[in-house]
Design a protein around this motif. Structure first.
Motif, mmCIF file in Angstrom:
data_model
loop_
_atom_site.group_PDB
_atom_site.id
_atom_site.type_symbol
_atom_site.label_atom_id
_atom_site.label_comp_id
_atom_site.label_asym_id
_atom_site.label_seq_id
_atom_site.Cartn_x
_atom_site.Cartn_y
_atom_site.Cartn_z
ATOM 1 N N MET A 173 10.163 -8.704 -5.880
ATOM 2 C CA MET A 173 11.176 -9.669 -5.544
ATOM 3 C C MET A 173 11.093 -10.840 -6.525
ATOM 4 O O MET A 173 10.025 -11.203 -6.983
ATOM 5 C CB MET A 173 10.962 -10.131 -4.108
ATOM 6 C CG MET A 173 12.074 -11.000 -3.645
ATOM 7 S SD MET A 173 12.229 -11.214 -1.878
ATOM 8 C CE MET A 173 11.500 -9.784 -1.172
ATOM 9 N N ASP A 174 12.252 -11.435 -6.809
ATOM 10 C CA ASP A 174 12.310 -12.521 -7.786
ATOM 11 C C ASP A 174 12.187 -13.906 -7.156
ATOM 12 O O ASP A 174 11.647 -14.809 -7.777
ATOM 13 C CB ASP A 174 13.633 -12.435 -8.562
ATOM 14 C CG ASP A 174 13.718 -11.145 -9.363
ATOM 15 O OD1 ASP A 174 13.023 -11.057 -10.378
ATOM 16 O OD2 ASP A 174 14.467 -10.243 -8.957
ATOM 17 N N ALA A 215 21.974 -13.440 -7.235
ATOM 18 C CA ALA A 215 21.640 -12.038 -7.501
ATOM 19 C C ALA A 215 22.607 -11.430 -8.515
ATOM 20 O O ALA A 215 22.200 -10.691 -9.422
ATOM 21 C CB ALA A 215 21.645 -11.243 -6.200
ATOM 22 N N LEU A 226 21.776 -12.719 -11.985
ATOM 23 C CA LEU A 226 20.529 -12.147 -12.494
ATOM 24 C C LEU A 226 20.588 -10.628 -12.612
ATOM 25 O O LEU A 226 19.656 -10.000 -13.093
ATOM 26 C CB LEU A 226 19.364 -12.529 -11.573
ATOM 27 C CG LEU A 226 18.924 -13.979 -11.613
ATOM 28 C CD1 LEU A 226 17.980 -14.288 -10.456
ATOM 29 C CD2 LEU A 226 18.256 -14.296 -12.948
ATOM 30 N N ASN A 227 21.697 -10.062 -12.123
ATOM 31 C CA ASN A 227 21.871 -8.609 -12.113
ATOM 32 C C ASN A 227 20.730 -7.917 -11.360
ATOM 33 O O ASN A 227 20.142 -6.951 -11.831
ATOM 34 C CB ASN A 227 22.009 -8.051 -13.538
ATOM 35 C CG ASN A 227 22.637 -6.679 -13.537
ATOM 36 O OD1 ASN A 227 23.406 -6.338 -12.647
ATOM 37 N ND2 ASN A 227 22.281 -5.873 -14.520
ATOM 38 N N VAL A 228 20.409 -8.489 -10.183
ATOM 39 C CA VAL A 228 19.411 -7.905 -9.293
ATOM 40 C C VAL A 228 20.045 -7.721 -7.922
ATOM 41 O O VAL A 228 21.149 -8.194 -7.659
ATOM 42 C CB VAL A 228 18.130 -8.782 -9.183
ATOM 43 C CG1 VAL A 228 17.445 -8.909 -10.546
ATOM 44 C CG2 VAL A 228 18.432 -10.148 -8.594
ATOM 45 N N LYS A 229 19.314 -7.072 -7.037
ATOM 46 C CA LYS A 229 19.821 -6.786 -5.702
ATOM 47 C C LYS A 229 19.830 -8.046 -4.834
ATOM 48 O O LYS A 229 18.870 -8.806 -4.819
ATOM 49 C CB LYS A 229 18.945 -5.723 -5.048
ATOM 50 C CG LYS A 229 19.450 -5.243 -3.713
ATOM 51 C CD LYS A 229 18.572 -4.124 -3.179
ATOM 52 C CE LYS A 229 19.111 -3.673 -1.825
ATOM 53 N NZ LYS A 229 18.269 -2.650 -1.233
ATOM 54 N N ASN A 238 12.949 -5.218 -5.283
ATOM 55 C CA ASN A 238 13.397 -6.092 -6.366
ATOM 56 C C ASN A 238 14.668 -6.799 -5.940
ATOM 57 O O ASN A 238 15.559 -6.176 -5.376
ATOM 58 C CB ASN A 238 13.665 -5.292 -7.644
ATOM 59 C CG ASN A 238 12.396 -4.720 -8.217
ATOM 60 O OD1 ASN A 238 11.351 -5.356 -8.179
ATOM 61 N ND2 ASN A 238 12.474 -3.516 -8.744
ATOM 62 N N GLY A 239 14.747 -8.089 -6.242
ATOM 63 C CA GLY A 239 15.956 -8.829 -5.932
ATOM 64 C C GLY A 239 15.667 -10.229 -5.438
ATOM 65 O O GLY A 239 14.563 -10.752 -5.574
#
Length: 164
Positions: free
Chosen positions: A1-2, A21, A24-27, A70-71
């Protein structure tokens, strides 16, 4: 996770986390949605047959499970209060979205789907916010005031911090 986004209801957690999200192109992860997926029913339906204690146990388990994903995670307003140690152990940047009492009242007055607002009324909600503020502040690495900012401005502010 970010990162983890915490804050009281009406602070903008879900909207800001979605935007962040995306940038950042994350979930995007909303803890309440993850809980609904886990229990197979809405949270309000769950509360009809179960205690808050049982809900908080499920919430804690889902929060722990999300640590490996991740996300960016938006928590529920009460999550930090009941999961201080879990959040600390995740060792991730925690962003507190905060707003003045009047801002919270104005935002919540436009959202009639909040059972806690109906139960406590606006004065009770603000009192609850004040009770939770100390724990929110203890857990947060960064405090972002959202009163006079758009969700996009808040997301960009967090993005700058994450990219340092």
């Amino acid at each position: 996770m970010d990162a983890i986004i915490i804050g009281f209801m009406g602070s903008g957690k879900t909207t800001v986390t979605q935007l962040l999200a995306e940038k950042l192109n994350v979930k995007f992860m909303d803890l309440d949605s993850l809980i609904v997926d886990q229990i197979g029913q809405s949270i309000s339906d769950f509360f009809k047959d179960n205690s808050e204690e049982k809900f908080r146990k499920v919430e804690t388990e889902v929060l722990k499970q999300s640590a490996s994903l991740n996300g960016i995670l938006a928590t529920g307003g009460g999550t930090p209060i009941y999961n201080v140690n879990v959040i600390k152990e995740m060792d991730l940047p925690v962003f507190l979205l905060d707003a003045k009492d009047e801002t919270i009242k104005n935002r919540l007055s436009k959202d009639i789907g909040r059972p806690l607002v109906n139960k406590l009324g606006f004065n009770g909600i603000i009192e609850l916010k004040h009770e939770r503020d100390a724990i929110y502040n203890e857990l947060s690495d960064y405090i972002i005031f959202t009163d006079d900012k758009t969700p996009l401005e808040v997301a960009n502010q967090i993005l700058k911090i994450l990219r340092r």
